[in-house]
Motif scaffolding. Structure first.
Motif, PDB file in Angstrom:
ATOM      1  N   LYS A   1       0.804  -1.220   0.000  1.00  0.00           N
ATOM      2  CA  LYS A   1       0.000   0.000   0.000  1.00  0.00           C
ATOM      3  C   LYS A   1       0.838   1.271   0.000  1.00  0.00           C
ATOM      4  CE  LYS A   1      -3.828   0.074   2.145  1.00  0.00           C
ATOM      5  NZ  LYS A   1      -4.734  -0.079   3.275  1.00  0.00           N
TER       6      LYS A   1
ATOM      7  N   SER B   1     -13.321   0.298   1.957  1.00  0.00           N
ATOM      8  CA  SER B   1     -13.412  -1.147   2.142  1.00  0.00           C
ATOM      9  C   SER B   1     -14.586  -1.482   3.043  1.00  0.00           C
ATOM     10  CB  SER B   1     -12.127  -1.694   2.747  1.00  0.00           C
ATOM     11  OG  SER B   1     -12.031  -1.272   4.071  1.00  0.00           O
TER      12      SER B   1
ATOM     13  N   GLU C   1      -0.973   7.993   4.936  1.00  0.00           N
ATOM     14  CA  GLU C   1      -0.685   7.359   3.638  1.00  0.00           C
ATOM     15  C   GLU C   1      -0.626   8.411   2.520  1.00  0.00           C
ATOM     16  OE1 GLU C   1      -3.049   3.328   5.064  1.00  0.00           O
ATOM     17  OE2 GLU C   1      -3.904   4.553   3.467  1.00  0.00           O
TER      18      GLU C   1
END
Ligand code: UDP
Length: 417
Positions: A205, A266, A330
């Motif tokens: 990721k 998700s 991220e």
């Protein structure tokens, strides 16, 4: 309970990425703790930040010389309705918690505690779902084990009835770890540590993807890669405010008709509300062909998330309540312009106007998006500062160091019983 296979990771691979002093401290602590057995327990191996953290952390603890395992509790589906209401209640919603729900919660924790047959030196239990397991552990298993409750959510203003119920279980631990000191509610007698979570820079990721590879992947989902893309990656959850993100997109699109939005979320197995909320988002989007609602059900896995984050022109995390916000970490790590709600752990990561922007409303968020689009170079430089901040503070070896320090202090009696 069932064990998650985390494979192998080598600390040596991180030496060239994180500060040298940090690795030296890890080496010292791991020499002291070598051979100690560590168990992490949580509610799901898939979906959400805790699973992400454990996939990176658990193999690195083992590589540091402390054999480590990760076990996920087993429970019937109704259990997750109860614990989702815990989650909401601990974050401040009024919740109903009838006797049958208590019985179910306690019986699941008791059954999972009975599965603990091996001996451990340190057991770290994550979030409220398995919290009460500690209450059901027999003395023989327990004598030398140090128990740590790791709370990932903001519990500063919990539903009082629920909190009164959970408090004795929390206080039964040797230590509790919160993401922020502000999240610690009144009434705890257990010693508390403040430790922020981290991301794994070498996981699929977060590893470096070339711009061409990211573009290639994103295009496969129907995104027009010649046109700008606004992105939020999150579970479909009201606290993540996907409807607010759609409002932001609409306001930006009024100035940039070419704008596209991707909401990538998700569906976690322990989050029954997610499905219902997804329906709401679909309805709100009203079949706009420039809005892409994607999830793991569309085969969006880690590499695809990486591609979306690496490719997006603007990343938003418009949460109205947030534990930490790994999606912000991220986004910054990919050096993309990142805008976050001014809540929870997001301000730890984004310094407003320096490494990104903090916002309090959809209107403000839209305004900041327009500024990013108007001055890409300026915002690219800001994003690079954000990446450097993440490198120093929010990569897995830092979490490993803090956890080892906690173990060492517990062992030395500097904290705990
Ligand atoms: N995530 C993912 N796929 C999705 C949505 C989320 O892999 O479709 C990941 C996301 O990349 C991040 C984590 O789930 O690593 C979410 O962590 P965060 O702290 O932002 O929120 P939480 O879900 O724990 O509240």
């Amino acid at each position: 309970m069932h064990e998650v296979n985390v494979g192998h990771k080598a600390l040596a691979d991180y030496r060239s990425i994180v500060p040298r002093e940090l690795m030296a401290e890890i080496d010292e602590l791991s020499a002291e703790l070598r051979g100690k057995r560590v168990l992490h327990v949580n509610a799901t191996a898939f979906g959400g930040g805790v699973a992400e953290i454990l996939y990176a952390l658990v193999p690195l603890i083992s590589d540091a010389g402390l054999p480590a395992e990760w076990q996920v509790i087993t429970a019937p589906p109704e259990f997750y309705n109860v614990t989702k209401s815990f989650h909401n209640g601990l974050q401040g919603h009024a919740v109903d918690f009838p006797a049958e729900a208590r019985e179910l919660y306690e019986s699941v924790c008791r059954a999972n505690a009975a599965d603990l047959t091996r001996a451990y030196d340190f057991v770290m239990v994550h979030d409220p779902q398995p919290l009460a397991m500690r209450d059901y552990v027999t003395m023989s298993q327990d004598r030398s084990t140090r128990w740590i409750w790791r709370c990932h959510i903001d519990t500063s203003t919990p539903d009082q009835g629920l909190y009164d119920y959970l408090l004795p279980s929390i206080n039964g631990y040797d230590a509790a770890v919160y993401t922020l000191r502000d999240y610690v509610p009144q009434g705890l007698t257990v010693p508390v540590r403040e430790i922020a979570p981290t991301i794994d820079p070498l996981a699929p990721k977060n590893m470096k993807l070339s711009a061409e590879d990211a573009t290639y992947i994103v295009r496969q989902f129907g995104i027009d890669v010649e046109r700008p893309l606004l992105l939020q990656v999150s579970r479909f959850d009201p606290w993540k405010d996907p409807l607010g993100v759609v409002d932001v997109y609409r306001a930006v699109k009024a100035n940039y008709p070419a704008m596209q939005l991707a909401l990538v979320g998700s569906m976690a197995s322990d989050d029954p509300e997610g499905w219902e909320y997804l329906e709401k988002v679909i309805e709100y989007v009203a079949a706009d062909p420039d809005v892409f609602l994607l999830s793991n059900l569309d085969n969006v896995g880690s590499v695809e998330i990486n591609a979306f984050q690496s490719h997006a022109d603007v990343i938003v995390q418009k949460s109205t309540r947030e534990g930490f916000g790994l999606t912000v970490t991220e986004g910054l790590w990919k050096a993309r312009p990142t805008i976050g709600g001014d809540v929870g752990g997001i301000p730890l990561q984004i310094e407003d106007g320096v490494t990104g922007y903090l916002v309090k409303s959809a209107a403000q968020c839209a305004e900041r998006c327009l500024q990013v689009l108007a001055k890409p170079e300026k915002h690219r430089r800001m994003a690079l500062l954000g990446k450097e901040h993440v490198r120093r503070e929010f990569l897995t070896p830092r979490l490993l160091r803090d956890d080892l320090r906690l173990f060492s202090d517990l062992q030395a009696g500097k904290i705990g019983r």
